[in-house]
Scaffold this active site. Structure first.
Site, PDB file in Angstrom:
ATOM      1  N   ASN A 187     -71.333  36.235 -42.887  1.00 56.83           N
ATOM      2  CA  ASN A 187     -70.117  36.697 -41.661  1.00 56.83           C
ATOM      3  C   ASN A 187     -69.872  37.861 -41.453  1.00 56.83           C
ATOM      4  OD1 ASN A 187     -69.130  36.854 -44.471  1.00 56.83           O
ATOM      5  ND2 ASN A 187     -67.202  36.482 -43.933  1.00 56.83           N
TER       6      ASN A 187
ATOM      7  N   GLU B  32     -67.709  41.021 -40.072  1.00 50.49           N
ATOM      8  CA  GLU B  32     -66.261  40.974 -39.448  1.00 50.49           C
ATOM      9  C   GLU B  32     -65.511  42.523 -38.742  1.00 50.49           C
ATOM     10  OE1 GLU B  32     -63.854  41.452 -42.956  1.00 50.49           O
ATOM     11  OE2 GLU B  32     -63.951  39.045 -43.628  1.00 50.49           O
TER      12      GLU B  32
ATOM     13  N   CYS C 236     -68.281  34.018 -37.842  1.00 53.31           N
ATOM     14  CA  CYS C 236     -68.103  33.488 -39.136  1.00 53.31           C
ATOM     15  C   CYS C 236     -70.072  33.550 -40.219  1.00 53.31           C
ATOM     16  CB  CYS C 236     -68.271  32.329 -39.264  1.00 53.31           C
ATOM     17  SG  CYS C 236     -66.007  32.195 -39.400  1.00 53.31           S
TER      18      CYS C 236
ATOM     19  N   GLU D  13     -72.007  30.882 -40.430  1.00 51.77           N
ATOM     20  CA  GLU D  13     -72.551  29.693 -39.809  1.00 51.77           C
ATOM     21  C   GLU D  13     -72.642  29.744 -38.610  1.00 51.77           C
ATOM     22  OE1 GLU D  13     -69.272  29.588 -41.286  1.00 51.77           O
ATOM     23  OE2 GLU D  13     -68.737  28.311 -42.851  1.00 51.77           O
TER      24      GLU D  13
ATOM     25  N   CYS E 250     -64.787  26.268 -41.168  1.00 51.95           N
ATOM     26  CA  CYS E 250     -63.890  26.522 -40.125  1.00 51.95           C
ATOM     27  C   CYS E 250     -64.276  25.394 -39.198  1.00 51.95           C
ATOM     28  CB  CYS E 250     -63.534  27.699 -40.058  1.00 51.95           C
ATOM     29  SG  CYS E 250     -63.999  28.554 -38.814  1.00 51.95           S
TER      30      CYS E 250
ATOM     31  N   CYS F 186     -66.920  26.020 -36.514  1.00 53.29           N
ATOM     32  CA  CYS F 186     -68.462  25.966 -36.865  1.00 53.29           C
ATOM     33  C   CYS F 186     -68.466  24.719 -37.070  1.00 53.29           C
ATOM     34  CB  CYS F 186     -68.012  26.844 -38.457  1.00 53.29           C
ATOM     35  SG  CYS F 186     -67.920  29.021 -38.208  1.00 53.29           S
TER      36      CYS F 186
HETATM   37  N1  THU Z   1     -65.956  32.637 -43.005  1.00 50.19           N
HETATM   38  C1  THU Z   1     -66.378  31.850 -42.236  1.00 50.19           C
HETATM   39  O1  THU Z   1     -67.473  33.206 -42.262  1.00 50.19           O
HETATM   40  N2  THU Z   1     -67.160  30.471 -42.240  1.00 50.19           N
HETATM   41  C2  THU Z   1     -66.103  29.736 -42.727  1.00 50.19           C
HETATM   42  O2  THU Z   1     -66.325  28.924 -42.633  1.00 50.19           O
HETATM   43  C3  THU Z   1     -64.675  30.542 -42.832  1.00 50.19           C
HETATM   44  C4  THU Z   1     -64.549  31.552 -43.078  1.00 50.19           C
HETATM   45  C5  THU Z   1     -65.428  33.918 -42.472  1.00 50.19           C
HETATM   46  C6  THU Z   1     -64.911  34.824 -41.391  1.00 50.19           C
HETATM   47  C7  THU Z   1     -63.946  35.907 -41.940  1.00 50.19           C
HETATM   48  O3  THU Z   1     -65.303  36.926 -41.729  1.00 50.19           O
HETATM   49  C8  THU Z   1     -63.619  35.711 -43.249  1.00 50.19           C
HETATM   50  O4  THU Z   1     -64.692  34.250 -43.391  1.00 50.19           O
HETATM   51  C9  THU Z   1     -62.515  34.789 -44.267  1.00 50.19           C
HETATM   52  O5  THU Z   1     -62.086  34.256 -42.942  1.00 50.19           O
END
Ligand code: THU
Length: 155
Positions: free
Chosen positions: A57, A59, A68, A70, A101, A104
């Site tokens: 991920n 940010e 994310c 994935e 999520c 994804c």
């Molecule tokens: N996140 C992912 O990388 N994958 C997911 O399927 C759920 C959320 C990340 C996004 C964000 O950077 C952090 O987790 C918190 O939501």
């Protein structure tokens, strides 16, 4: 379980190939850029060719820009010419394995459920030792895929 590690999970001890995929997701997770949530995610996507595509991920100070792990992995694979996949391993440090999520799931479905009979093995791993295994079709039933509509370029 206190002190437990993902390496001790029975599902991974029984399947060294899967454990190797998870190990790559564990390693790449260290590169996640998650200074705002503090929640680092690593993904390892196994292509039909046997190649593995990694994602974390990423940010942003503008929070909504976050991507994310994935999707990072899928985008990397597609950019490198691979669009058919066997499995994905997703690693977090949550107490319970965190499921991908909705966005994804939809991104994975574009390639994993596009044809009848296709599916994708999804392995969710907590660094604390819990493992959950799913098929993407169970995580995203009745998915909207390219099979759901006929392309009508004239419209
Ligand atoms: N996140 C992912 O990388 N994958 C997911 O399927 C759920 C959320 C990340 C996004 C964000 O950077 C952090 O987790 C918190 O939501």
């Amino acid at each position: 379980m206190t002190g437990a590690s993902w390496q001790d999970a029975p599902e991974l001890r029984a399947d060294p190939a899967l454990a190797a995929l998870v190990a790559q997701a564990v390693a790449v997770r260290e590169r996640a850029w998650a200074p705002y949530s503090g929640f680092r995610v690593g993904a390892a996507l196994l292509g039909e060719s046997g190649r593995v595509y990694l994602g974390v991920n990423v940010e942003n100070a503008s929070y909504g820009v976050a991507v994310c792990a994935e999707r990072t992995a899928v985008v990397s694979a597609v950019a490198q010419g691979e669009r058919r996949f066997r499995a994905i391993a997703i690693v977090t440090d949550a107490a319970e394995p965190a499921a991908p999520c909705g966005i994804c799931r939809q991104t994975l479905a574009e390639f994993a459920l596009a044809e009848a009979g296709q599916d994708l093995a999804v392995t969710l791993v907590s660094l604390r030792g819990a493992v959950a295994r799913w098929q993407l079709s169970a995580l995203l039933p009745l998915a909207f895929t390219p099979r759901s509509f006929q392309v009508r370029p004239e419209r």
